[in-house]
Design a protein around this motif. Structure first.
Motif: not given
Length: 168
Positions: A4-8, A14-23
């Motif tokens: 997940l890529v966020v921001g403009s 976006l890494r999230g808790a445990g580095h699993l965001a977007g899984e």
């Protein structure tokens, strides 16, 4: 996997808790479905992963899975040569090995092999791409079609990181 890529105007991952965001493998697609090692039931991974394919076909996790994929005509014997005959000695010598052939219908040569190796020859007809990719992930070694090669399937298996055997 996914990310997940966020921001403009300055995007960031976006890494999230445990580095699993977007899984997405643990998104529940079938409520109450098969138990997943994450603790949920019916996750995408329980439906479309290598281990899910093995489980659905009754192939033990520790078994060596050989796979081939192609249209029916690519396997029809020509001058007495077909994949079923070439792989028969391998299955006879290695009782833990299984063969999965995707894209084919039952035929006499497959039935003969299945009788010689009960429960270890698995034939699947046409599969949609996600299921086919899961089959590539499930296999340990990819065998090219014989007597007519299936280069697209061979390259797909190689792209999934599988060793490829081509009979010459």
């Amino acid at each position: 996997g996914a990310g997940l890529v966020v921001g403009s105007p300055e995007p960031r991952l976006l890494r999230g808790a445990g580095h699993l965001a977007g899984e997405i493998g643990h998104t529940v697609l079938q409520p109450g479905g098969l138990y997943c090692h994450c603790g949920n039931r019916g996750c995408a991974e329980t439906l479309l992963s290598g281990w899910a394919i093995r489980a659905a076909l009754g192939i033990p996790a520790e078994a060596v899975l050989l796979m081939s994929c192609g249209s029916d005509y690519k396997y029809q014997p020509l001058e007495g040569v077909c994949l079923a005959d070439l792989v028969a000695p391998v299955l006879a010598r290695h009782p833990q090995a299984h063969l999965l052939v995707v894209g084919v219908q039952p035929a006499a040569f497959w039935e003969t092999l299945a009788q010689r190796c009960p429960g270890r020859v698995h034939l699947q007809g046409y599969l949609p791409e996600p299921e086919l990719v899961a089959c590539y992930q499930a296999c340990d070694i990819y065998l090219d079609a014989v007597p007519f090669a299936s280069p697209t399937a061979m390259f797909e298996a190689a792209a999934c990181g599988k060793p490829v055997v081509r009979y010459a």
